[in-house]
Structure formats: C-alpha cells, structure tokens
Design an enzyme around this catalytic site. Structure first.
Site, PDB file in Angstrom:
ATOM      1  N   ASP A 306      49.550  57.632   6.486  1.00  0.00           N
ATOM      2  CA  ASP A 306      50.869  58.284   6.521  1.00  0.00           C
ATOM      3  C   ASP A 306      51.757  57.643   7.583  1.00  0.00           C
ATOM      4  O   ASP A 306      51.283  56.869   8.424  1.00  0.00           O
ATOM      5  CB  ASP A 306      50.657  59.781   6.822  1.00  0.00           C
ATOM      6  CG  ASP A 306      51.930  60.607   6.655  1.00  0.00           C
ATOM      7  OD1 ASP A 306      52.857  60.173   5.949  1.00  0.00           O
ATOM      8  OD2 ASP A 306      51.984  61.715   7.243  1.00  0.00           O
ATOM      9  N   GLU A 309      56.239  53.870   7.246  1.00  0.00           N
ATOM     10  CA  GLU A 309      57.482  53.157   6.847  1.00  0.00           C
ATOM     11  C   GLU A 309      57.945  52.200   7.933  1.00  0.00           C
ATOM     12  O   GLU A 309      58.536  51.172   7.569  1.00  0.00           O
ATOM     13  CB  GLU A 309      58.569  54.189   6.506  1.00  0.00           C
ATOM     14  CG  GLU A 309      58.264  55.040   5.298  1.00  0.00           C
ATOM     15  CD  GLU A 309      57.152  56.063   5.535  1.00  0.00           C
ATOM     16  OE1 GLU A 309      56.970  56.484   6.696  1.00  0.00           O
ATOM     17  OE2 GLU A 309      56.474  56.419   4.571  1.00  0.00           O
ATOM     18  N   ASP A 404      57.042  63.510   0.531  1.00  0.00           N
ATOM     19  CA  ASP A 404      57.391  64.921   0.759  1.00  0.00           C
ATOM     20  C   ASP A 404      58.392  65.471  -0.250  1.00  0.00           C
ATOM     21  O   ASP A 404      59.564  65.679   0.056  1.00  0.00           O
ATOM     22  CB  ASP A 404      57.926  65.085   2.179  1.00  0.00           C
ATOM     23  CG  ASP A 404      56.887  64.695   3.219  1.00  0.00           C
ATOM     24  OD1 ASP A 404      55.697  64.613   2.869  1.00  0.00           O
ATOM     25  OD2 ASP A 404      57.279  64.465   4.377  1.00  0.00           O
TER      26      ASP A 404
HETATM   27  O1  MIG Z   1      56.131  64.360   9.725  1.00  0.00           O
HETATM   28  O2  MIG Z   1      50.879  65.000   8.604  1.00  0.00           O
HETATM   29  O3  MIG Z   1      54.124  63.061   3.996  1.00  0.00           O
HETATM   30  O4  MIG Z   1      51.980  64.777   3.522  1.00  0.00           O
HETATM   31  O5  MIG Z   1      51.384  66.663   5.507  1.00  0.00           O
HETATM   32  C1  MIG Z   1      55.306  64.853   8.703  1.00  0.00           C
HETATM   33  C2  MIG Z   1      51.844  65.935   8.271  1.00  0.00           C
HETATM   34  C3  MIG Z   1      54.004  64.106   8.663  1.00  0.00           C
HETATM   35  C4  MIG Z   1      54.119  63.671   6.288  1.00  0.00           C
HETATM   36  C5  MIG Z   1      53.319  63.550   5.036  1.00  0.00           C
HETATM   37  C6  MIG Z   1      52.739  64.886   4.691  1.00  0.00           C
HETATM   38  C7  MIG Z   1      51.874  65.384   5.817  1.00  0.00           C
HETATM   39  C8  MIG Z   1      52.695  65.472   7.105  1.00  0.00           C
HETATM   40  N1  MIG Z   1      53.296  64.172   7.396  1.00  0.00           N
END
Ligand code: MIG
Length: 647
Positions: A306, A309, A404
C-alpha cells in the site's frame, strides 16, 4: 503488427519484455517529438476507445480527458483524471483499428476527444519515450498482440481465488479470529483475512505488534489448519528509527531516495517520518525483497503493498495540507502534491539523479517487482501479492486492487468498468474493495456487489476505519450472503482454469462484450455486461432497488440461475430479455456451444474444494480444464485435460 518508435532518450521501464522492431517514419499520425511530445489522431464518428486500465468512467474512454500520474485520492469522482496506477495503453476500434502504448515513467495526458470533434491528443512533457503502435484486425486482436509483448500475468495460488475478509481497524489476533470463526460457524466460505496497518509495531514495516499478536508464528499455523491465510499490509515508507535493522541497513547502503541537498528525503506517512526505498535500482529492490523473509519465516504467503504512489501526508518542505483520513478533509488534487514529487530524487543505475516527478509512475510498480522477485526467491510455492499503485509490467509480479472506492452504487458500476480495462493492460489478477471502502454499505449493495465479485479474481470485502462493519454476518439473514459466496466456490473449477489459461497464453480473463461478439454493434457498446473466460457472460444488477434488469444476448445462451443450492439451466434466445434476480440469487449465462465445469459441492475454503470433481453445465461438448495442486510454480498449458460432456 507492432512497431516501436523511439522519441528522444527514453528512461528505461520494465513494461515490455519482447523485442519489437523499430519503425521508420510514422505514417497516418501526427507526432511531434520535440518537447513536449504530442501524438494525435483523428477518430471516425463511430470509433470507440478501449483501454487505459485504472481510470474512471466507462469501458469506452472516448469523450474525456485522463492523466497518467499515480495518485492517492480516495474520492473516486468521474472527473478524477488519475488513480493509483498508470496504464498508458489504448485501442481505437473503428475506421482504422490500432493500439498505442506510451512507455514512459513520466506524466502523460490523454485527451480522448473531449471536445467532441474527433481529435485524440496524447502529450507528455518528458523528453523521451517509446511509442508502440499496433495494427490489428480488430480491437481484441490488437490487445492480444500487446499482451504478447508485455509478458505474462502474475500467477497467484488457488487460495487467493477464495473469498477474503479485510478491514482497516482489525486490531488483534483475537479480533481476526472471531471474524474467521463467525464465517465458519455460519458456513460462509473464507480463505484469507487481511491484516491492515494495526498488526505492526507503530506502523513499521517488517514488525509485528507483540501485544496485539503475541504469538504470531503459532497464530499463522493455527489459522492455516482452519484453511485460512493471513495477509499483512506492507507500506512503502521505512520509518526513520535508528536501531531498526531495516532502517539502519538502508541508511548505511544508501538505499533511500534523497532530497535536493542529497540527504535522505523525509516524508510523513503512517509511521511518522519515513524514507522511501529507491526501487528504481536493482540492488535496492533485491534488498527490499529480502525483507519479506521476516513474514515468510512466520509462515505467511500473502501480502498487499500500500501507499506506494507514493502517498505522502507531509514532507520536510510541506506541512500537512490534507488529512489522511478519507472520510474527512477536502478532496486532494494531484496539483497540490506535485511539489512533493519534485522534491525527492532517485539515482538510476548509471548514477544519474532524477526527480520522482520525472519517473513518478513506475515507483509503485517497482515496489511490487521488488516484493515479487523477493518472494519468488523465498518461497517454493506461489503466493498472493497485490498492490495499490502500478505501471504496466508490474502485472508480471503481482495483482492490484482499485484502492479506496466507496460504498455506493456508482462505485459498484465502476468496478464492472475497471475489470476489462485492467485486463487489456495485463492486470488479470485484480478486484475492488467489495462493498466499498469509504462510507457505509447497506445490505442490498453488499449482496449485489458480492454477486459481481464472484467473477473477479480478487474477491475481497474491505472497508475503512470508522465505517459500518461490513462482514457479511453483520447483516440480516447471513445465509443470503452464504448463498452468493458459495457460488464462487462452486464456480472455482471454471474460474481458476480460465484465469490460468488466460494468463498462460497471455490473453484476457475478463473481456468487454465488444471483444466477444465482433460485428455486433449492440454488444460493442454494452458496458454493464461482461465476458468472464470463454464460456460465461454476466449481466449483474447494478441499480439500487432494482428487482432485476434488462439483458442483451447476442446469441442464444444457457441462462443459469443459482439459488444458493442448485443451478437451474434454461435455454435463452438471442435478443433482449428482462430478468428478475432476488438478492440471494445470481443469474449468469453460458455461451452457445460452451461448457462450465462446476464443483459438485461448495466448501468452507479452497483447501476443501475438489476442482476435479465437477459437473458440466451448458450446451458444449468438451471443456479444456486447467488443473494443478493450486500452488506449484511449474504451471503450463500442458496441465489442461479435456472433459467430455456425456450426451
Ligand atoms: O491512508 O492502511 O487503500 O485499503 O485500509 C490510508 C489503511 C491507508 C489505504 C488503503 C486501504 C487501507 C488503508 N490505507
């Protein structure tokens, strides 16, 4: 036929694996390879444009503008120009059918006839890129040629095709165990549970919070005996914390991105101030991939990457302007963060320093590559890996999810649009947060969404902190949810086989109707029906309050109604029909002269499912089934066997 045109000095990416002949002068198109690069072409009145992977709006991309610039914006509005991944490939289907792939890690703007005068303009401010132009007999043929040069899809294990339950907010082993037990007690099939950032010690990668998960190895083992895999999240930023071995080694070896002054760049993300690994260098990728040993030693074999980007809350140069919580704060536009990406630097293999802004779109995908290559070395079996950010080429190392989204009917529809577009760009293993991430999913929305996710390779229910609990058993009549999810398991002999065959022959798994029914003008424009593998057509209910929907059949098919217990098959004529679909049923179609193998019984998890004990539905005579143990790395089409229908 594919031809490559090199403009300026391109920055090397990892998108294309095949040798493609270099073209001479470009014909038919106007191309200005001075800066900025522009490519333009004229569309015929009835031309459609397919592709662009993870972008908003429908399957036909014509009429709007898009921007390839990986960005974490949780407000998925139609007007949003970019999402988490950059997939710079599209196909024009019409007077002159061709495909174009713009291989550059830099920002690319696509104006797909937004003015409505038939002009497509692609522009890129970077000085160098490779343009691949593909001529083909039809749009599907063009896509297949493209998939042929970017290399085959990542191959997940069978269990990754099971149902997964996830939520941002699961805080301990006990809580996750309760979620699992509830599913088992109610007979709702389940194969894995995701562990979001709270499993870590203060959100630090490659750590486990010992209070919340006091005996992780044992826990992972216990869950496995119940047929359940645990899937931890891994974020891109490494917390600045002397004493932490990953941090220390990264510093010592110079593995992090730097700032203008040449010091390690600092960005605030979940763990506080972090450094970003410089994934552009092979040595750094190898090092980062090795870190997954921490997890594989615990017995883990599934991961989601995660924030790659990369997402940034604040930097040493810019104070926090946006709240990280998707539920509050204003929508954040990429423009406001561009300075961040210009503030940090990578070192390419040859020592050149480039700002992240210039190579922004390959960062996340290279994290996937680092993880995938590391896991490949660490594990002797296939593993689950999916990422938020991506670039074409990353599809060889892992899957993606579409980030999201929200618990709205609009987002459910977007999920349907995304699937074929992602498949055209190589990302076969993908799916959305089922039920929606932000906002509160009602019962009807979740059931209808599950009925779509049954057909997407990644089938994961995920929701955000602070939203309504979204596990199926939180809703009235959990048996209705069980009915829909059981369909997934009954269909797995088919879905797994079709996915593996598509991946191994570098083809698509989920297709737009246009690709399956060439020459059918109605099918060509349908966006709310899809083809899943070679035999199935789906026409999901995507509207709130709808009792059913209108379905278009380009050819006579078998209509299959699943009621949670059995499949009821009836012949359906070509043409348009109205169908009624109760919330606890799913209707799908089997194409003319095709077969679908279904498991004879459902199962609590894929570990208990026998993919070889099948019944054949449909009017075909033979089906080529791909079968293996579900985890071998030795996958090939030679594992297919032919099943004959007894007549
Ligand atoms: O700033 O880890 O897209 O699936 O639950 C949010 C917390 C960070 C973004 C991910 C989401 C995840 C969440 N993350």
């Amino acid at each position: 036929m594919i031809t490559r045109y090199t403009c300026g000095t391109p920055v090397e990416t990892y998108a294309v694996t095949a040798d493609v002949p270099e073209g001479g002068a470009l014909q038919h198109f106007s191309l200005d390879s001075r800066e900025p690069f522009t490519f333009s072409c004229r569309l015929g009145a009835d031309d459609l444009i397919f592709g662009l992977g993870e972008t908003m709006r429908g399957i036909n991309k014509r009429g709007f503008r898009y921007l390839s610039f990986n960005y974490d914006d949780p407000y998925h509005k139609d007007e949003m120009p970019s999402m988490y991944g950059s997939h710079n490939f599209f196909v024009v289907d019409g007077d002159r059918t061709f495909g174009a792939f713009f291989d550059t890690p830099a920002r690319v703007a696509f104006d797909m006839d937004s003015a409505g005068d038939g002009t497509v303009t692609v522009s890129c401010e970077a000085p160098g890129l490779c343009l691949y132009l593909i001529d083909g007999t039809d749009a599907y043929n063009v896509v297949k040629q493209f998939l042929g040069i970017i290399g085959p899809s990542f191959l997940p294990p069978l269990w990754a095709f099971g149902y997964g339950q996830s939520r941002w907010g699961y805080k301990s082993d006990k809580e996750i165990r309760r979620v699992a037990d509830k599913h088992r007690a109610l007979g709702i099939p389940l194969d894995y549970l995701c562990m979001d950032i709270d499993y870590m010690d203060r959100y630090i990668d490659f750590t486990v919070n010992g209070h919340r998960f006091p005996a992780m190895t044992q826990y992972v083992e216990d869950m496995k005996t119940k047929g359940l895999h645990l899937v931890p999240i891994v974020d891109a930023g490494i917390k600045i914390e002397p004493g932490n071995p990953v941090y220390d080694e990264g510093i010592q070896k110079g593995y992090f991105c730097t700032n203008r002054e040449g010091e390690n760049f600092q960005a605030e993300v979940w763990p506080g101030m972090t450094h970003f690994p410089d994934f552009l260098r092979a040595e750094v990728r190898e090092w980062f991939g090795e870190q997954y040993k921490f997890y594989t030693d615990l017995g883990l074999d599934g991961f989601w990457n995660d924030m790659n980007e990369p997402a940034i809350f604040s930097t040493e140069y810019r104070a926090k302007t946006a709240k990280p919580d998707a539920e509050r704060g204003d929508p954040v536009q990429p423009e406001r963060h561009i300075a961040d990406f210009k503030d940090f630097f990578h070192r390419l293999e040859d020592g050149t320093r480039v700002s992240n802004y210039e190579v922004h779109n390959i960062y996340g995908g290279l994290m996937t590559r680092a993880s995938g290559e590391g896991l490949d070395r660490l594990l002797d079996r296939r593993y689950l890996l999916f990422s938020r950010s991506s670039y074409i080429g990353a599809h060889r190392y892992g899957g993606i999810w579409t980030g999201d989204n929200a618990s709205t009917w609009h987002m459910l529809r977007q999920n349907v649009y995304h699937m074929p577009s992602l498949n055209m760009c190589g990302f076969l293993f993908s799916g959305a947060d089922t039920g929606g991430f932000g906002g509160n999913a009602g019962r009807e929305l979740l059931l209808r969404w599950l009925a779509v996710s049954v057909f997407t390779p990644l089938m994961r229910n995920h929701s955000a902190l602070g939203t309504r609990r979204q596990e199926c058993y939180r809703y009235q009549n959990p048996e209705d949810f069980k009915a829909v999810i059981s369909l997934r398991y009954r269909l797995l002999p088919y879905l797994y086989s079709e996915f593996m065959k598509a991946a191994l022959r570098q083809d698509m798994f989920i297709l737009p109707m246009a690709f399956g029914f060439l020459g059918d003008e109605t099918a060509r424009r349908i966006e709310d029906q899809l083809l899943v593998g070679e035999s199935i057509m789906i026409a999901p209910v995507l509207e709130k309050g709808a009792m059913g929907r209108k379905v278009y059949l380009p050819e006579p098919m078998t209509e299959v109604r699943w009621d949670g217990e059995e499949f009821r098959c009836t012949g359906a004529d070509a043409g348009t029909r109205e169908i009624t679909v109760p919330l606890n049923e799913v209707v799908f179609y089997i194409r003319k002269d095709c077969l679908v193998p279904v498991a004879k019984t459902t199962a609590a998890s894929t570990a208990e499912l026998d993919l070889s004990d099948v019944e054949l539905l449909g009017t075909g005579t033979a089906y080529r089934q791909y079968l293996d143990d579900g985890y071998t790395k030795d996958c090939s089409l030679e594992r297919c066997t032919v099943l004959q229908k007894d007549l």
